[in-house]
Design a protein around this motif. Structure first.
Motif, PDB file in Angstrom:
ATOM      1  N   LYS A  37       3.530  12.787  -5.738  1.00 27.25           N
ATOM      2  CA  LYS A  37       2.125  12.525  -5.485  1.00 27.25           C
ATOM      3  C   LYS A  37       1.633  11.700  -6.659  1.00 27.25           C
ATOM      4  O   LYS A  37       1.761  12.109  -7.800  1.00 27.25           O
ATOM      5  CB  LYS A  37       1.340  13.838  -5.383  1.00 27.25           C
ATOM      6  CG  LYS A  37      -0.095  13.616  -4.932  1.00 27.25           C
ATOM      7  CD  LYS A  37      -1.055  14.490  -5.683  1.00 27.25           C
ATOM      8  CE  LYS A  37      -2.483  14.003  -5.712  1.00 27.25           C
ATOM      9  NZ  LYS A  37      -2.743  12.615  -6.032  1.00 27.25           N
ATOM     10  N   ASN A  38       1.141  10.515  -6.366  1.00 25.97           N
ATOM     11  CA  ASN A  38       0.649   9.642  -7.432  1.00 25.97           C
ATOM     12  C   ASN A  38      -0.754  10.044  -7.836  1.00 25.97           C
ATOM     13  O   ASN A  38      -1.494  10.645  -7.062  1.00 25.97           O
ATOM     14  CB  ASN A  38       0.616   8.193  -6.945  1.00 25.97           C
ATOM     15  CG  ASN A  38       1.998   7.626  -6.761  1.00 25.97           C
ATOM     16  OD1 ASN A  38       2.893   7.905  -7.544  1.00 25.97           O
ATOM     17  ND2 ASN A  38       2.180   6.826  -5.716  1.00 25.97           N
ATOM     18  N   SER A  49      -3.733  -1.440  -8.633  1.00 27.85           N
ATOM     19  CA  SER A  49      -3.446  -0.782  -7.364  1.00 27.85           C
ATOM     20  C   SER A  49      -4.701  -0.814  -6.500  1.00 27.85           C
ATOM     21  O   SER A  49      -5.805  -0.982  -6.979  1.00 27.85           O
ATOM     22  CB  SER A  49      -3.017   0.675  -7.586  1.00 27.85           C
ATOM     23  OG  SER A  49      -4.119   1.475  -7.860  1.00 27.85           O
ATOM     24  N   GLY A  50      -4.527  -0.654  -5.242  1.00 31.60           N
ATOM     25  CA  GLY A  50      -5.679  -0.646  -4.359  1.00 31.60           C
ATOM     26  C   GLY A  50      -5.288  -1.052  -2.964  1.00 31.60           C
ATOM     27  O   GLY A  50      -4.134  -1.359  -2.705  1.00 31.60           O
ATOM     28  N   GLY A  61       0.788  -1.235   0.000  1.00 26.85           N
ATOM     29  CA  GLY A  61       0.000   0.000   0.000  1.00 26.85           C
ATOM     30  C   GLY A  61       0.815   1.278   0.000  1.00 26.85           C
ATOM     31  O   GLY A  61       0.272   2.365   0.154  1.00 26.85           O
ATOM     32  N   ASN A  74       7.866  -7.531  -4.396  1.00 23.99           N
ATOM     33  CA  ASN A  74       7.715  -7.522  -2.946  1.00 23.99           C
ATOM     34  C   ASN A  74       8.850  -8.256  -2.249  1.00 23.99           C
ATOM     35  O   ASN A  74       9.125  -9.399  -2.549  1.00 23.99           O
ATOM     36  CB  ASN A  74       6.381  -8.161  -2.587  1.00 23.99           C
ATOM     37  CG  ASN A  74       5.982  -7.787  -1.188  1.00 23.99           C
ATOM     38  OD1 ASN A  74       6.735  -8.032  -0.250  1.00 23.99           O
ATOM     39  ND2 ASN A  74       4.831  -7.163  -1.049  1.00 23.99           N
ATOM     40  N   ASP A  94       0.008  14.577  -0.603  1.00 27.67           N
ATOM     41  CA  ASP A  94      -1.279  15.270  -0.460  1.00 27.67           C
ATOM     42  C   ASP A  94      -1.917  14.965   0.884  1.00 27.67           C
ATOM     43  O   ASP A  94      -2.728  15.739   1.385  1.00 27.67           O
ATOM     44  CB  ASP A  94      -2.220  14.859  -1.599  1.00 27.67           C
ATOM     45  CG  ASP A  94      -2.311  13.353  -1.778  1.00 27.67           C
ATOM     46  OD1 ASP A  94      -1.256  12.689  -1.817  1.00 27.67           O
ATOM     47  OD2 ASP A  94      -3.436  12.830  -1.840  1.00 27.67           O
ATOM     48  N   LYS A  95      -1.513  13.825   1.479  1.00 25.75           N
ATOM     49  CA  LYS A  95      -2.121  13.465   2.765  1.00 25.75           C
ATOM     50  C   LYS A  95      -1.382  14.071   3.955  1.00 25.75           C
ATOM     51  O   LYS A  95      -1.896  14.057   5.067  1.00 25.75           O
ATOM     52  CB  LYS A  95      -2.163  11.936   2.915  1.00 25.75           C
ATOM     53  CG  LYS A  95      -3.274  11.313   2.076  1.00 25.75           C
ATOM     54  CD  LYS A  95      -3.170   9.820   2.072  1.00 25.75           C
ATOM     55  CE  LYS A  95      -4.087   9.137   3.043  1.00 25.75           C
ATOM     56  NZ  LYS A  95      -4.035   7.667   2.844  1.00 25.75           N
ATOM     57  N   VAL A 150      -0.665  -6.823  -4.050  1.00 31.34           N
ATOM     58  CA  VAL A 150      -1.086  -7.248  -5.384  1.00 31.34           C
ATOM     59  C   VAL A 150       0.080  -7.217  -6.364  1.00 31.34           C
ATOM     60  O   VAL A 150      -0.061  -7.607  -7.499  1.00 31.34           O
ATOM     61  CB  VAL A 150      -2.259  -6.378  -5.918  1.00 31.34           C
ATOM     62  CG1 VAL A 150      -3.533  -6.698  -5.167  1.00 31.34           C
ATOM     63  CG2 VAL A 150      -1.950  -4.901  -5.841  1.00 31.34           C
ATOM     64  N   THR A 151       1.217  -6.740  -5.896  1.00 33.90           N
ATOM     65  CA  THR A 151       2.389  -6.749  -6.774  1.00 33.90           C
ATOM     66  C   THR A 151       3.505  -7.553  -6.127  1.00 33.90           C
ATOM     67  O   THR A 151       4.484  -7.014  -5.658  1.00 33.90           O
ATOM     68  CB  THR A 151       2.883  -5.319  -7.057  1.00 33.90           C
ATOM     69  OG1 THR A 151       2.718  -4.548  -5.879  1.00 33.90           O
ATOM     70  CG2 THR A 151       2.138  -4.684  -8.185  1.00 33.90           C
ATOM     71  N   SER A 211       0.777   2.459  -7.915  1.00 31.71           N
ATOM     72  CA  SER A 211       0.271   3.781  -8.286  1.00 31.71           C
ATOM     73  C   SER A 211       1.350   4.608  -8.969  1.00 31.71           C
ATOM     74  O   SER A 211       1.074   5.345  -9.915  1.00 31.71           O
ATOM     75  CB  SER A 211      -0.238   4.526  -7.055  1.00 31.71           C
ATOM     76  OG  SER A 211      -1.276   3.818  -6.450  1.00 31.71           O
TER      77      SER A 211
HETATM   78  N1  LIG Z   1      -3.723  10.195  -1.626  1.00 36.42           N
HETATM   79  C1  LIG Z   1      -2.836   9.409  -2.228  1.00 36.42           C
HETATM   80  N2  LIG Z   1      -3.102   8.103  -2.322  1.00 36.42           N
HETATM   81  C2  LIG Z   1      -2.197   7.317  -2.928  1.00 36.42           C
HETATM   82  C3  LIG Z   1      -0.973   7.834  -3.467  1.00 36.42           C
HETATM   83  N3  LIG Z   1      -0.285   6.785  -3.975  1.00 36.42           N
HETATM   84  C4  LIG Z   1      -1.041   5.696  -3.778  1.00 36.42           C
HETATM   85  N4  LIG Z   1      -2.193   6.002  -3.160  1.00 36.42           N
HETATM   86  C5  LIG Z   1      -3.273   5.077  -2.754  1.00 36.42           C
HETATM   87  O1  LIG Z   1      -2.743   4.121  -1.847  1.00 36.42           O
HETATM   88  C6  LIG Z   1      -3.294   2.847  -2.053  1.00 36.42           C
HETATM   89  C7  LIG Z   1      -2.214   1.817  -2.258  1.00 36.42           C
HETATM   90  O2  LIG Z   1      -1.490   2.132  -3.439  1.00 36.42           O
HETATM   91  P1  LIG Z   1      -0.823   1.006  -4.362  1.00 36.42           P
HETATM   92  O3  LIG Z   1      -0.174   1.696  -5.507  1.00 36.42           O
HETATM   93  O4  LIG Z   1      -1.780  -0.063  -4.665  1.00 36.42           O
HETATM   94  O5  LIG Z   1       0.282   0.454  -3.376  1.00 36.42           O
HETATM   95  P2  LIG Z   1       1.344  -0.695  -3.649  1.00 36.42           P
HETATM   96  O6  LIG Z   1       2.611  -0.239  -3.062  1.00 36.42           O
HETATM   97  O7  LIG Z   1       1.363  -1.097  -5.075  1.00 36.42           O
HETATM   98  O8  LIG Z   1       0.764  -1.857  -2.747  1.00 36.42           O
HETATM   99  P3  LIG Z   1       0.884  -3.432  -2.938  1.00 36.42           P
HETATM  100  O9  LIG Z   1       0.871  -3.743  -4.389  1.00 36.42           O
HETATM  101  O10 LIG Z   1      -0.324  -3.938  -2.243  1.00 36.42           O
HETATM  102  O11 LIG Z   1       2.149  -3.820  -2.249  1.00 36.42           O
HETATM  103  C8  LIG Z   1      -4.225   2.985  -3.241  1.00 36.42           C
HETATM  104  O12 LIG Z   1      -5.535   3.125  -2.760  1.00 36.42           O
HETATM  105  C9  LIG Z   1      -3.768   4.272  -3.924  1.00 36.42           C
HETATM  106  O13 LIG Z   1      -4.837   4.918  -4.576  1.00 36.42           O
HETATM  107  C10 LIG Z   1      -0.725   9.237  -3.340  1.00 36.42           C
HETATM  108  O14 LIG Z   1       0.318   9.788  -3.755  1.00 36.42           O
HETATM  109  N5  LIG Z   1      -1.691   9.970  -2.722  1.00 36.42           N
END
Ligand SMILES: Nc1nc2c(ncn2[C@@H]2O[C@H](COP(=O)(O)OP(=O)(O)OP(=O)(O)O)[C@@H](O)[C@H]2O)c(=O)[nH]1
Ligand SMILES: [Mg+2]
Length: 423
Positions: free
Chosen positions: A374-375, A254-255, A230, A266, A333-334, A261-262, A235
């Motif tokens: 910021k994604n 993503s989610g 996460g 990992n 952004d958070k 999911v990736t 993203s």
């Molecule tokens: N507000 C905000 N949310 C983000 C940002 N980047 C990612 N997210 C949210 O964070 C959550 C997790 O993002 P992912 O890109 O799925 O994370 P990941 O690192 O690929 O996670 P895994 O594949 O599960 O290991 C998603 O709901 C995204 O929409 C960001 O820059 N800002």
């Protein structure tokens, strides 16, 4: 959290006060509660103070006293006192209103909040005022504004919207000498290329044209994205992909899932000789050229020891191979409302600056290796500023990858190895 009083208005107040000084926050109703006893406990006997009211019309006004507040039912004699307006209805509009009735510049009473003038000019509140939502309806009055101060043609409406409805009231202690710790919010904490469409296009072209700066068959840089579940790896990948597709895409799923999911990137899944695609004796083109730790900026403060240790362990192995490392610090952004409003504020945000510093310290990396991004997450359209931040981060990463490849080639040459691949 950036201070309510902007650098510009601090400077204005210093000019009006007329000697080098800086401000230290001593009382703030949104933090300490709006209560006369608390005000006196924090402000009595403190010497010179500035009181600023931030009203719900985005107007900032207040008063300066060079003498201490008291709780003695006594007027404060102060020839240096003045009232002021800094901002009116959201626009910068500073005006100073000098004291005329010096004997009544301020009034100290244990059951009153900050009170200026005989009559009184500004009577903020008495007793305790509870907030309603994010605002306080102060129970004082402004009907005698102009009694002990020269308003220079202004009136209660043009100074204060005739309103004691405030989001905050803050008292600052005035300390002699220039301050060192006041961050200059107008000056960026890191140089950047600007936020124009041209900058965006230039970055895009440079990335599209990217070729490793080596005279070999290496045609691409391999960047390994590593990070907690996460953190925003998918993203980031999707965001960059979107920029080059010209629209928001979601190639990598993503989610928010409990399990990653990736799994491909990992660290929980170790890379072994059995892994599909494992190359026993990799050529330079097959190696990783730069590692990017993806770290959720909004959880930096609560990053567990376990996660820190896992990353440290990985770093030991990377350092051993001389692999360059960067951090993509996501979800800016958070952590900062200003950045949430506009990504342009990234390099002037103290919250982002702090997070970058903290991560650099945790990871033992130079601050310049921590790249805020910021994604794209809920957007449906691309934004120039978001694109720029993402591409800048990627560009830096590629620069490090280039350096690594150069070093590797030098090393291989020194060892007499053929750099060209066998195939
Ligand atoms: N507000 C905000 N949310 C983000 C940002 N980047 C990612 N997210 C949210 O964070 C959550 C997790 O993002 P992912 O890109 O799925 O994370 P990941 O690192 O690929 O996670 P895994 O594949 O599960 O290991 C998603 O709901 C995204 O929409 C960001 O820059 N800002
Ligand atoms: Mg993912």
């Amino acid at each position: 959290m950036p201070d309510l009083l902007s650098k510009k208005y601090r400077d204005q107040l210093v000019t009006w006060i007329g000697r080098p000084c800086h401000f230290q926050l001593v009382y703030k109703i949104s933090r300490d509660g709006c209560s006369a006893p608390t005000f006196h406990q924090k402000c009595d006997g403190q010497g010179a103070t500035v009181t600023v009211l931030y009203n719900t019309n985005n107007t900032e006004y207040g008063g300066y006293l060079s003498q201490s507040w008291n709780s003695n039912c006594a007027y404060i004699n102060d020839p240096n006192a003045f009232l002021f307006r800094l901002q009116y209805n959201g626009s910068s509009n500073p005006l100073k209103f000098p004291v005329t009735g010096t004997g009544n510049a301020g009034y100290g009473h244990s059951n009153y909040g900050p009170t200026f003038g005989g009559g009184h000019d500004i009577y903020t509140f008495s007793g305790t005022v509870s907030p309603s939502g994010k605002a306080f309806s102060l129970n004082g009055g402004l009907i005698n504004l102009g009694h002990s101060y020269n308003l220079n043609g202004q009136n209660v409406n043009t100074i204060a919207n005739n309103s004691l409805q405030v989001t905050d009231l803050v008292v600052y202690k005035v300390i002699d000498g220039p301050g060192q710790t006041v961050p200059d919010l107008d000056k960026p904490w890191r140089e950047h290329d600007g936020w124009t469409n041209e900058t965006m296009q230039a970055l895009k072209e440079s990335l599209l044209d990217y070729k490793p700066m080596t005279e070999t068959n290496v045609t691409a840089a391999n960047i390994l994205l590593i990070g907690q579940i996460g953190a925003g790896k998918s993203s980031f990948f999707n965001s960059v992909n979107s920029i080059f597709r010209g629209k928001i895409t979601s190639k990598a799923c993503s989610g928010s899932f409990e399990h990653s999911v990736t799994t491909m990137f990992n660290p929980l899944v170790p890379f072994t000789p059995d892994t599909l695609g494992y190359i026993k004796d990799p050529n330079l083109k097959d190696k990783i050229h730069c590692v990017a730790f993806v770290i959720d900026g909004s959880t930096v403060d609560v990053m567990s020891d376990k996660v820190q240790k896992r990353m440290k362990d990985l770093q030991v192995r990377m350092n051993h191979r001389g692999l360059p490392q960067v951090v993509f610090l996501t979800k800016l952004d958070k952590i900062c409302p200003d950045v949430n409003d506009d990504v342009k504020n990234t390099f002037t945000s103290t919250a982002v600056c702090d997070a970058v510093e903290k991560v650099a310290e945790i990871m033992g990396l130079p601050r310049a290796h921590v790249l805020p991004v910021k994604n794209y997450e809920s957007e449906t359209k691309l934004k120039t500023t978001v694109d720029i931040l993402l591409m800048q981060a990627l560009q830096r990463c590629l620069d490090f990858a280039d350096d690594y490849m150069d070093e590797q080639l030098d090393k291989m040459a020194a060892e007499g190895k053929n750099v060209q691949s066998k195939d």
